[in-house]
Scaffold this motif. Structure first.
Motif, PDB file in Angstrom:
ATOM      1  N   ALA A   1       0.974  -1.338  -0.083  1.00 18.95           N
ATOM      2  CA  ALA A   1      -0.074   0.168  -0.085  1.00 18.95           C
ATOM      3  C   ALA A   1       0.752   1.179  -0.128  1.00 18.95           C
ATOM      4  N   LEU A   2       0.278   2.355  -0.428  1.00 21.57           N
ATOM      5  CA  LEU A   2       1.121   3.696  -0.405  1.00 21.57           C
ATOM      6  C   LEU A   2       1.212   3.909   1.055  1.00 21.57           C
TER       7      LEU A   2
ATOM      8  N   ALA B   1       5.887   7.437  -6.134  1.00 19.55           N
ATOM      9  CA  ALA B   1       4.391   7.674  -6.515  1.00 19.55           C
ATOM     10  C   ALA B   1       4.363   8.865  -7.202  1.00 19.55           C
TER      11      ALA B   1
ATOM     12  N   LEU C   1      -8.133   4.767  -6.512  1.00 24.21           N
ATOM     13  CA  LEU C   1      -7.147   4.824  -5.614  1.00 24.21           C
ATOM     14  C   LEU C   1      -6.657   3.179  -5.484  1.00 24.21           C
TER      15      LEU C   1
ATOM     16  N   THR D   1      -2.751   2.357  -6.852  1.00 27.04           N
ATOM     17  CA  THR D   1      -1.849   1.698  -5.856  1.00 27.04           C
ATOM     18  C   THR D   1      -1.272   0.546  -6.638  1.00 27.04           C
TER      19      THR D   1
ATOM     20  N   TRP E   1       1.308   1.590  -9.031  1.00 26.34           N
ATOM     21  CA  TRP E   1       2.518   2.209  -8.161  1.00 26.34           C
ATOM     22  C   TRP E   1       3.405   0.907  -7.831  1.00 26.34           C
ATOM     23  N   ARG E   2       2.698  -0.284  -7.324  1.00 27.31           N
ATOM     24  CA  ARG E   2       3.537  -1.423  -6.877  1.00 27.31           C
ATOM     25  C   ARG E   2       4.181  -1.913  -8.070  1.00 27.31           C
TER      26      ARG E   2
END
Length: 420
Positions: free
Chosen positions: A342-343, A366, A404, A408, A411-412
């Protein structure tokens, strides 16, 4: 941030709520507060006394200032004399006191043993730096006033500490303040002047970099406060200095879209900063200056991964360093199969958080992803939009077309691809 390596000098702890940058109740000069009728004769006397003290500071009249300090309080009088001298070179545009209330704390029993009338007063000190502050920077003082011989004096500023009412410590309470002016910076500091000049040079280099990345719409200048020791830094922040031992600098300021707020302050930890390379020092100042620039566009709902991430993005965007060089801790995690799920949360950015380095690196990646896969303009527009309110999910959908959870997940994958 608590790492002082040249590769990634984690330097920025946002302290937006710090008392140094609360908006002043009054706008300047040597006023002593609001125009409301004073509550009692003691308050009237306090306003008059502090009005004279403020005027003495602005007029550089030390004799007049000391005339308002209790001659019987010899140790306090000596400290106030030193404080007045320490202020000599500070470019003050305004200095003022607001009497908030009398009877603000319980005076020690010994305070009235000699029959002298005394009053415990809460006061807000407001000051402006010429050319930098549009409104006064404000801090709180808890003063003991004493009346004898038909005249009131300031007798102490520490009696309230017993009950938790501590007078805020300023740079000039700790030593003679030297002033170094840069093209885009003003440094107020203690200690070696050559070191202070270095801070000004670093800040001057940071300002154009930040303007290039973030744009205009901010003052384009920085005020730096530079204590000489870690202990002095802790006193300025009203915090345990041990918590800042490995943090090279902090930024204080008033959060939110208030263009009339005073200039933010970048406060340097001289001990951690001295351990940085030239590259590291520049990263620190560019990061901190980004916080100054983005303050008007930072709201209570702005997540720390975004505010700290964009500051790192600006600081590193033209560095020529690779992602693994800038994010060594996350690189180790990815190599071990530990891709973050997670962020980073706001709690992950606490000074004592176990994974603080990874939090900063994750926030940076991010923001870098948005700039790389969409555009730098998308990143800065998204940042501004978040401060206007609404859910983060809504703002992400509008900015990059992803929810979101989808952002996420992307981003991962980005973290794994950039660091794997």
């Amino acid at each position: 941030m608590p790492t002082v390596t040249a590769a990634r000098p984690r330097a920025a702890v946002r302290s937006w709520a710090a008392a140094l940058a609360v908006l002043a109740v009054l706008a300047g000069g040597c006023s002593t507060g609001s125009r409301e009728a004073p509550a009692n004769a003691t308050e009237t006397a306090a306003r008059q006394l502090l009005g004279r003290q403020a005027a003495a500071v602005l007029h550089h009249d030390k004799a007049a200032f000391l005339a308002g300090i209790d001659p019987r309080a010899t140790a306090f009088r000596a400290r106030q004399s030193a404080m007045f001298s320490n202020l000599a070179d500070v470019p003050l545009a305004a200095w003022s006191y607001t009497v908030v209330r009398t009877g603000a704390f319980a005076l020690p029993d010994a305070a009235s043993a000699d029959g002298t009338r005394r009053a415990a007063v809460e006061v807000r000190l407001g000051y402006r730096l010429r050319g930098y502050d549009t409104e006064p920077v404000v801090s709180t003082a808890y003063l003991t006033l004493a009346e004898h011989g038909g005249r009131w004096y300031v007798a102490a500023d520490s009696d309230g500490a017993v009950s938790g009412h501590r007078t805020a410590v300023q740079l000039w309470d700790q030593g003679a303040v030297q002033v170094v002016r840069g093209t885009h910076s003003l440094v107020l500091g203690l200690g070696d002047r050559a070191v202070l000049r270095g801070y000004a040079d670093d800040a001057d280099q940071a300002v154009p970099e930040v303007t290039h990345a973030w744009g205009t719409g901010w003052p384009g200048k920085v005020v730096v406060e530079a204590p000489a020791t870690l202990g002095q830094l802790g006193a300025l922040l009203g915090a345990d200095p041990a918590g800042y031992r490995d943090i090279a600098a902090v930024t204080t300021g008033e959060l939110g879209a208030n263009a009339a707020a005073p200039a933010d302050r970048v406060i340097v930890n001289p001990e951690a900063f001295a351990d940085l390379s030239a590259f590291g020092r520049q990263v620190v100042f560019t990061h901190e200056t980004t916080h100054v620039a983005t303050r008007l566009a930072t709201g209570a709902g702005t997540p720390l991964w975004l505010s700290e991430g964009i500051a790192d993005w600006v600081a590193y965007r033209d560095s020529g360093r690779t992602a693994p060089e800038i994010a060594p801790e996350l690189t180790k995690d990815v190599a071990a199969g530990r891709v973050p799920g997670a962020l980073p949360s706001d709690a992950d950015f606490a000074a004592t958080a176990a994974r603080l380095p990874q939090a900063y690196e994750g926030g940076w990646l991010a923001c870098r992803m948005i700039a790389d896969q969409w555009s730098p303009a998308t990143l800065t527009a998204f940042y501004r939009a978040v401060a206007r309110g609404g859910s983060l999910d809504t703002r992400l959908r509008a900015a990059v077309g992803l929810s979101l959870p989808a952002f996420t997940a992307r981003w991962r994958s980005y973290v794994e691809g950039e660091l794997g």
